[in-house]
Design a protein around this motif. Structure first.
Motif, mmCIF file in Angstrom:
data_model
loop_
_atom_site.group_PDB
_atom_site.id
_atom_site.type_symbol
_atom_site.label_atom_id
_atom_site.label_comp_id
_atom_site.label_asym_id
_atom_site.label_seq_id
_atom_site.Cartn_x
_atom_site.Cartn_y
_atom_site.Cartn_z
ATOM 1 N N GLU A 139 0.852 -1.189 0.000
ATOM 2 C CA GLU A 139 0.000 0.000 0.000
ATOM 3 C C GLU A 139 0.888 1.239 0.000
ATOM 4 N N LEU A 147 -6.154 -0.705 9.771
ATOM 5 C CA LEU A 147 -7.180 -0.553 8.737
ATOM 6 C C LEU A 147 -6.565 -0.669 7.347
ATOM 7 N N PHE A 152 -2.015 -8.244 5.950
ATOM 8 C CA PHE A 152 -3.258 -8.310 6.723
ATOM 9 C C PHE A 152 -3.955 -9.637 6.449
ATOM 10 N N MET A 154 -7.197 -11.745 5.474
ATOM 11 C CA MET A 154 -8.461 -11.618 4.759
ATOM 12 C C MET A 154 -9.165 -12.959 4.779
ATOM 13 N N GLU A 402 -14.476 0.419 4.379
ATOM 14 C CA GLU A 402 -14.934 -0.822 3.749
ATOM 15 C C GLU A 402 -14.539 -2.023 4.604
ATOM 16 N N GLY A 439 -11.988 -8.056 5.495
ATOM 17 C CA GLY A 439 -10.756 -7.763 6.223
ATOM 18 C C GLY A 439 -10.951 -8.076 7.703
HETATM 19 P P1 ATP Z 1 -9.586 -0.665 -0.293
HETATM 20 O O1 ATP Z 1 -10.552 -0.102 -1.295
HETATM 21 O O2 ATP Z 1 -9.866 -0.235 1.105
HETATM 22 O O3 ATP Z 1 -8.157 -0.527 -0.676
HETATM 23 P P2 ATP Z 1 -9.799 -3.106 -1.625
HETATM 24 O O4 ATP Z 1 -10.940 -2.742 -2.479
HETATM 25 O O5 ATP Z 1 -8.458 -3.102 -2.187
HETATM 26 O O6 ATP Z 1 -9.833 -2.221 -0.303
HETATM 27 P P3 ATP Z 1 -10.474 -5.885 -1.603
HETATM 28 O O7 ATP Z 1 -9.452 -6.244 -2.595
HETATM 29 O O8 ATP Z 1 -11.900 -5.877 -1.985
HETATM 30 O O9 ATP Z 1 -10.101 -4.496 -0.935
HETATM 31 O O10 ATP Z 1 -10.210 -6.769 -0.296
HETATM 32 C C1 ATP Z 1 -11.228 -7.329 0.506
HETATM 33 C C2 ATP Z 1 -11.183 -6.777 1.916
HETATM 34 O O11 ATP Z 1 -9.880 -6.846 2.482
HETATM 35 C C3 ATP Z 1 -11.549 -5.318 2.006
HETATM 36 O O12 ATP Z 1 -12.931 -5.163 2.009
HETATM 37 C C4 ATP Z 1 -10.900 -4.904 3.307
HETATM 38 O O13 ATP Z 1 -11.745 -5.220 4.401
HETATM 39 C C5 ATP Z 1 -9.675 -5.777 3.375
HETATM 40 N N1 ATP Z 1 -8.467 -5.025 3.006
HETATM 41 C C6 ATP Z 1 -8.091 -4.649 1.770
HETATM 42 N N2 ATP Z 1 -6.919 -4.010 1.802
HETATM 43 C C7 ATP Z 1 -6.524 -3.984 3.092
HETATM 44 C C8 ATP Z 1 -5.380 -3.471 3.784
HETATM 45 N N3 ATP Z 1 -4.392 -2.875 3.128
HETATM 46 N N4 ATP Z 1 -5.314 -3.628 5.127
HETATM 47 C C9 ATP Z 1 -6.296 -4.242 5.807
HETATM 48 N N5 ATP Z 1 -7.397 -4.757 5.209
HETATM 49 C C10 ATP Z 1 -7.516 -4.624 3.880
#
Ligand code: ATP
Ligand code: MG
Length: 563
Positions: A139, A147, A152, A154, A402, A439
């Protein structure tokens, strides 16, 4: 568990980078410690909460027929090249230096690979596969504590189906399971229509909590009839007019007019007669997007129309390609550009736009007569106060975090990796996929965002690390400690999780502060004065309500409260 020997490093001070409440409280109450930017250690108290969340998720996934897997975090980069996602993830994907491997940010590729090699017939479908596993994403701005971490956990699940109806069913099952999971975790959440982004696919919804700490923006109807991520939200806005007569086009000199507001004032016309041009690169090709008046272009919408990443064009390149500066660009006579326009401008005439000549604009443009628009799409960002699409309510804009995201992927990954099954008639078709993420850390942090006060965390029973915080007050009295020890055994033997503050050299005030900070649902306080009357105090953390209970009835009362 006895506090005197349990590792809970609570602190008063929080690091400067902890700006949101959940981050601060998680550090202060010794749930987590940062190891590096976006990388956290979960300490014993915090990990107990994580385990509870994972168990709730596991139960609900099993309830919809999910089968638990464990996929490797290390993936061959080749697999990711085949789906085009090395590029799509870009810098977010972690690459291994001394092997052609990547650290998986999600697992569509691996799931598709297993299906390709081990599923051959419609008889093997449908399938729901899930795992609760570590993900890696580089990231760019890890912040807000867990958060947004670089590593992390998932819960990711995948549906494999032989039909589109099957996909709909798997998707709906997940939506229902998600509602149950977040409800059981004590969260106040809402569901929004969402963009599919780098995942690809069609329908998608996000589960969110409302929070100023959130990085997502959501348009919500005041009457609750509509909610969508701003990336896809739309509203009821009037289109530009089509006048009966299109007057001949003519050039006007507009010296020093740089903005739409200045132009409206200079020409003394309404904003809805102005077509603003915004120029982007969509891959190698320049795209001119026409927006009405001051409407703001929504990059996410543009990206899904173009089907690729877009980025604003550089000022010098724009000048090279059009001969004019940004404020004087327009669609008429423009060569080598894709021209897109917002739905509001469909079929409009009597418009004013740039003349592709510095300080000049064209009046009386008829989009049907004077230029070729390659497509009209919903490309604008909705604004607070606009009418919702059902015409009955107003939109407000709120921030959200999210928690989870569900996608109908379709055949994007099965096409890319050639994942096929044979139908009843022996004909080959690509397997239809869905993908669904939650997440785990975000559930914990979001719960704290929603459930705390000035003194600390207020855990919901469902995910509290312990249900009862037993406190022995009065360091001198051996009677108090004896009674507390007895109660500790009694409560624990009953299968209730109890944290016992048995520290001898700590003042009562300190113990109470720690108990409020750590936030177990009930505090059982053994003190000298009450004990002399044969009584023990129970305090509910959420309400602060205190009751006195006879010593013999304490266990029964706790059982009642926790029921
Ligand atoms: P965001 O829009 O917040 O970057 P994302 O759309 O990349 O999230 P998804 O790929 O849909 O996320 O991942 C599924 C779930 O994993 C998300 O709904 C979130 O709860 C969690 N998540 C995603 N990125 C992270 C992160 N960097 N740290 C912690 N939890 C995460
Ligand atoms: Mg998402």
């Amino acid at each position: 568990m006895k506090l005197s020997s349990y590792f809970i490093p609570t602190v008063k001070e929080v690091p400067n980078d902890a700006v949101i409440v959940s981050h601060q409280l998680m550090i202060r109450s010794g749930l987590i410690r940062p190891l590096s930017s976006g990388i956290y250690c979960w300490l014993p108290l915090g990990y107990r909460v994580m385990l509870k969340v994972m168990e709730i998720v596991r139960e609900e996934m099993n309830a919809i027929g999910g089968q638990e897997f464990h996929f490797p975090g290390l993936n061959p980069v080749e697999l990711w090249e085949q789906t085009g996602r090395v590029q799509a993830f870009g810098d977010t994907l972690f690459h291994i230096k001394n092997r052609p491997l990547v650290l998986a940010p999600t697992h569509e590729e691996v799931v598709a690979w297993i299906a390709k090699n081990h599923i051959s017939s419609y008889r093997d479908l449908p399938q729901i596969w899930y795992q609760i596993q570590t993900k890696f994403r580089n990231e760019p701005r890890p912040r807000s504590g867990v958060l947004r971490g670089r590593q992390f956990i998932m819960k990711d699940s995948y549906t494999l189906d032989a039909s589109w109806e099957g996909l709909d069913k798997g998707y709906d099952l997940h939506a229902e399971a998600y509602r149950k999971i977040f409800t059981r975790c004590g969260l106040k959440f809402f569901v929004v229509g969402a963009s599919s982004g780098a995942m690809g696919g069609s329908a998608s919804q996000e589960f969110m909590i409302e929070s100023d700490a959130g990085e997502d923006t959501v348009a919500m109807a005041e009457d609750g009839s509509y909610a969508a991520n701003l990336e896809v939200a739309s509203s009821l806005v009037p289109p530009a007019k089509r006048y009966e007569v299109s007057q001949p086009m003519r050039e006007v000199h507009t010296p020093n007019v740089k903005t739409i507001d200045q132009l409206a004032e200079f020409l003394n016309v309404d904003h809805n007669q102005l077509a603003k041009s915004v120029v982007y690169w969509g891959g190698e090709r320049p795209i001119l997007v026409l927006m009405m008046g001051n409407d703001e272009l929504n990059e996410a919408k543009l990206m899904s129309v173009v089907g690729a990443e877009v980025r604003p064009i550089e000022a010098e390149r724009l000048q090279d390609l059009t001969g004019a500066e940004g404020g004087s660009i327009g669609p008429v006579g423009l060569k080598g550009f894709t021209i897109l326009a917002d739905n509001r401008l469909e079929g409009a005439n009597e418009l004013i736009s740039g003349a592709n000549k510095n300080d000049y604009h064209l009046m009386h443009i008829d989009l049907r007569r004077d230029c070729t628009v390659d497509g009209y799409h919903d490309l604008r960002t909705v604004q607070a106060g606009e009418t919702s699409t059902n015409g009955k309510s107003r939109l407000k804009i709120v921030h959200g975090i999210e928690l989870g995201h569900i996608f109908k992927l379709g055949t994007k990954y099965s096409d890319a990796l050639n994942v096929k099954f044979l139908d009843v008639n022996g004909k080959e078709y690509p397997i239809i996929m869905g993908s669904y993420g939650i997440g785990i850390e975000r559930i914990v942090a979001c719960h704290i965002e929603q459930s705390h006060d000035g003194d600390g965390i207020i855990w919901d029973k469902s995910i509290a690390p312990f249900q009862v915080h037993l406190i022995a007050v009065g360091s001198k009295s051996s009677k108090v400690f004896e009674m507390a020890e007895n109660l500790y055994d009694l409560i624990q033997d009953d299968g209730i999780e109890v944290l016992f503050d048995d520290r001898k050299d700590i003042s009562p005030g300190f113990k109470f502060k720690d108990a409020d900070l750590l936030g177990m649902p009930y505090q059982v306080i053994v003190g000298e004065r009450n004990l002399a009357q044969g009584k023990i105090e129970i305090k509910e953390r959420r309400t602060g309500e205190r009751i006195l209970v006879e010593v013999e009835k304490v266990l029964e009362k706790i059982q009642q409260l926790l029921a």
